[in-house]
Design a protein around this motif. Sequence first.
Motif, PDB file in Angstrom:
ATOM      1  N   VAL A 137     -32.947 -34.708 -39.274  1.00 61.73           N
ATOM      2  CA  VAL A 137     -33.133 -35.987 -38.587  1.00 61.73           C
ATOM      3  C   VAL A 137     -32.875 -35.829 -37.099  1.00 61.73           C
ATOM      4  N   GLN A 138     -31.860 -35.079 -36.736  1.00 63.22           N
ATOM      5  CA  GLN A 138     -31.552 -34.865 -35.326  1.00 63.22           C
ATOM      6  C   GLN A 138     -32.677 -34.095 -34.642  1.00 63.22           C
ATOM      7  N   GLU A 139     -33.259 -33.107 -35.326  1.00 63.88           N
ATOM      8  CA  GLU A 139     -34.389 -32.356 -34.766  1.00 63.88           C
ATOM      9  C   GLU A 139     -35.579 -33.271 -34.519  1.00 63.88           C
ATOM     10  N   LEU A 140     -35.893 -34.110 -35.501  1.00 61.64           N
ATOM     11  CA  LEU A 140     -37.026 -35.022 -35.345  1.00 61.64           C
ATOM     12  C   LEU A 140     -36.768 -36.029 -34.225  1.00 61.64           C
ATOM     13  N   TYR A 141     -35.537 -36.491 -34.107  1.00 62.71           N
ATOM     14  CA  TYR A 141     -35.183 -37.427 -33.044  1.00 62.71           C
ATOM     15  C   TYR A 141     -35.342 -36.768 -31.678  1.00 62.71           C
ATOM     16  N   ASP A 142     -34.841 -35.552 -31.542  1.00 58.84           N
ATOM     17  CA  ASP A 142     -34.966 -34.833 -30.275  1.00 58.84           C
ATOM     18  C   ASP A 142     -36.428 -34.584 -29.930  1.00 58.84           C
ATOM     19  N   GLN A 143     -37.214 -34.211 -30.942  1.00 57.58           N
ATOM     20  CA  GLN A 143     -38.640 -33.963 -30.726  1.00 57.58           C
ATOM     21  C   GLN A 143     -39.328 -35.245 -30.240  1.00 57.58           C
ATOM     22  N   ARG A 144     -39.024 -36.356 -30.860  1.00 54.26           N
ATOM     23  CA  ARG A 144     -39.636 -37.628 -30.479  1.00 54.26           C
ATOM     24  C   ARG A 144     -39.219 -38.033 -29.066  1.00 54.26           C
ATOM     25  N   MET A 145     -37.961 -37.813 -28.713  1.00 52.46           N
ATOM     26  CA  MET A 145     -37.505 -38.150 -27.377  1.00 52.46           C
ATOM     27  C   MET A 145     -38.210 -37.299 -26.317  1.00 52.46           C
ATOM     28  N   LYS A 146     -38.463 -36.013 -26.631  1.00 50.32           N
ATOM     29  CA  LYS A 146     -39.197 -35.160 -25.699  1.00 50.32           C
ATOM     30  C   LYS A 146     -40.613 -35.666 -25.502  1.00 50.32           C
ATOM     31  N   GLU A 147     -41.266 -36.089 -26.608  1.00 49.85           N
ATOM     32  CA  GLU A 147     -42.621 -36.625 -26.502  1.00 49.85           C
ATOM     33  C   GLU A 147     -42.649 -37.873 -25.621  1.00 49.85           C
ATOM     34  N   ILE A 148     -41.665 -38.730 -25.791  1.00 52.94           N
ATOM     35  CA  ILE A 148     -41.610 -39.956 -24.990  1.00 52.94           C
ATOM     36  C   ILE A 148     -41.388 -39.624 -23.519  1.00 52.94           C
ATOM     37  N   GLU A 149     -40.495 -38.667 -23.233  1.00 53.50           N
ATOM     38  CA  GLU A 149     -40.252 -38.277 -21.845  1.00 53.50           C
ATOM     39  C   GLU A 149     -41.500 -37.680 -21.219  1.00 53.50           C
ATOM     40  N   GLU A 150     -42.233 -36.851 -21.979  1.00 52.72           N
ATOM     41  CA  GLU A 150     -43.469 -36.267 -21.458  1.00 52.72           C
ATOM     42  C   GLU A 150     -44.502 -37.345 -21.187  1.00 52.72           C
ATOM     43  N   ALA A 151     -44.589 -38.339 -22.052  1.00 50.29           N
ATOM     44  CA  ALA A 151     -45.550 -39.428 -21.841  1.00 50.29           C
ATOM     45  C   ALA A 151     -45.188 -40.218 -20.585  1.00 50.29           C
ATOM     46  N   HIS A 152     -43.909 -40.447 -20.361  1.00 46.55           N
ATOM     47  CA  HIS A 152     -43.480 -41.170 -19.165  1.00 46.55           C
ATOM     48  C   HIS A 152     -43.775 -40.357 -17.906  1.00 46.55           C
ATOM     49  N   ARG A 153     -43.536 -39.044 -17.968  1.00 44.53           N
ATOM     50  CA  ARG A 153     -43.838 -38.191 -16.814  1.00 44.53           C
ATOM     51  C   ARG A 153     -45.331 -38.212 -16.505  1.00 44.53           C
ATOM     52  N   ALA A 154     -46.146 -38.148 -17.560  1.00 45.05           N
ATOM     53  CA  ALA A 154     -47.593 -38.171 -17.360  1.00 45.05           C
ATOM     54  C   ALA A 154     -48.031 -39.497 -16.739  1.00 45.05           C
ATOM     55  N   GLU A 155     -47.438 -40.591 -17.173  1.00 46.47           N
ATOM     56  CA  GLU A 155     -47.779 -41.895 -16.601  1.00 46.47           C
ATOM     57  C   GLU A 155     -47.365 -41.966 -15.137  1.00 46.47           C
ATOM     58  N   GLU A 156     -46.177 -41.438 -14.830  1.00 44.17           N
ATOM     59  CA  GLU A 156     -45.710 -41.467 -13.445  1.00 44.17           C
ATOM     60  C   GLU A 156     -46.579 -40.584 -12.562  1.00 44.17           C
ATOM     61  N   GLU A 157     -46.973 -39.431 -13.075  1.00 46.62           N
ATOM     62  CA  GLU A 157     -47.854 -38.551 -12.285  1.00 46.62           C
ATOM     63  C   GLU A 157     -49.208 -39.188 -12.091  1.00 46.62           C
ATOM     64  N   GLY A 158     -49.716 -39.867 -13.131  1.00 45.27           N
ATOM     65  CA  GLY A 158     -51.006 -40.558 -13.001  1.00 45.27           C
ATOM     66  C   GLY A 158     -50.914 -41.694 -12.016  1.00 45.27           C
ATOM     67  N   ALA A 159     -49.810 -42.414 -12.009  1.00 44.14           N
ATOM     68  CA  ALA A 159     -49.639 -43.524 -11.062  1.00 44.14           C
ATOM     69  C   ALA A 159     -49.483 -42.986  -9.643  1.00 44.14           C
ATOM     70  N   ALA A 160     -48.774 -41.851  -9.489  1.00 49.43           N
ATOM     71  CA  ALA A 160     -48.605 -41.263  -8.151  1.00 49.43           C
ATOM     72  C   ALA A 160     -49.948 -40.752  -7.640  1.00 49.43           C
ATOM     73  N   ALA A 161     -50.754 -40.152  -8.518  1.00 50.76           N
ATOM     74  CA  ALA A 161     -52.062 -39.641  -8.107  1.00 50.76           C
ATOM     75  C   ALA A 161     -52.983 -40.790  -7.731  1.00 50.76           C
ATOM     76  N   ALA A 162     -52.870 -41.916  -8.459  1.00 46.44           N
ATOM     77  CA  ALA A 162     -53.719 -43.069  -8.171  1.00 46.44           C
ATOM     78  C   ALA A 162     -53.337 -43.702  -6.835  1.00 46.44           C
ATOM     79  N   GLN A 163     -52.044 -43.680  -6.510  1.00 47.43           N
ATOM     80  CA  GLN A 163     -51.608 -44.241  -5.231  1.00 47.43           C
ATOM     81  C   GLN A 163     -51.953 -43.328  -4.067  1.00 47.43           C
ATOM     82  N   GLY A 164     -51.925 -42.024  -4.340  1.00 47.63           N
ATOM     83  CA  GLY A 164     -52.220 -41.056  -3.283  1.00 47.63           C
ATOM     84  C   GLY A 164     -53.699 -41.022  -2.948  1.00 47.63           C
ATOM     85  N   SER A 165     -54.564 -41.447  -3.833  1.00 48.98           N
ATOM     86  CA  SER A 165     -55.996 -41.394  -3.579  1.00 48.98           C
ATOM     87  C   SER A 165     -56.470 -42.459  -2.664  1.00 48.98           C
TER      88      SER A 165
END
Length: 142
Positions: A114-142
């Motif tokens: 359960v702890q492994e699955l929780y950690d895996q899910r938290m990593k996926e969520i963090e990666e999704a947030h980073r991707a959204e922030e990078e997409g928003a930064a790229a959209a503002q920079g354009s």
Amino acid sequence: MSIYWSKAQAYYRKNYRTLRLFGPLTVFMVGGTYFLTECYSVQFDRRRQQDRLDKTEEMVSEIRRENKAKKTIAINSEDDLEKTRQEMVGQFKLETYDIVRGPREWEEGTTERVQELYDQRMKEIEEAHRAEEEGAAAAQGS
């Protein structure tokens, strides 16, 4: 024997007068209190019921007003229906869905899984947030 009997009769007559006079008074006091308590409880119960009915009527009318104010989804054709369905299913990751049973005290290894699955899910969520922030930064920079 008759002497004792006459004494007992005299004692009984003396105390019987007390019971005869104060017995009904005691019954009246205790019974009256119980009767009044029951009468008032009926009155208060009716008030509570009426208050509840009033509150539920207010809640129902408020919910109806809110439902009228909300916009409904208008589906005109099967293409719109399929498109709406795909949007709703797209929100969930059904391909990677894994049913995880909660950990049991007597089983070994379940808490680690359960702890492994929780950690895996938290990593996926963090990666999704980073991707959204990078997409928003790229959209503002354009």
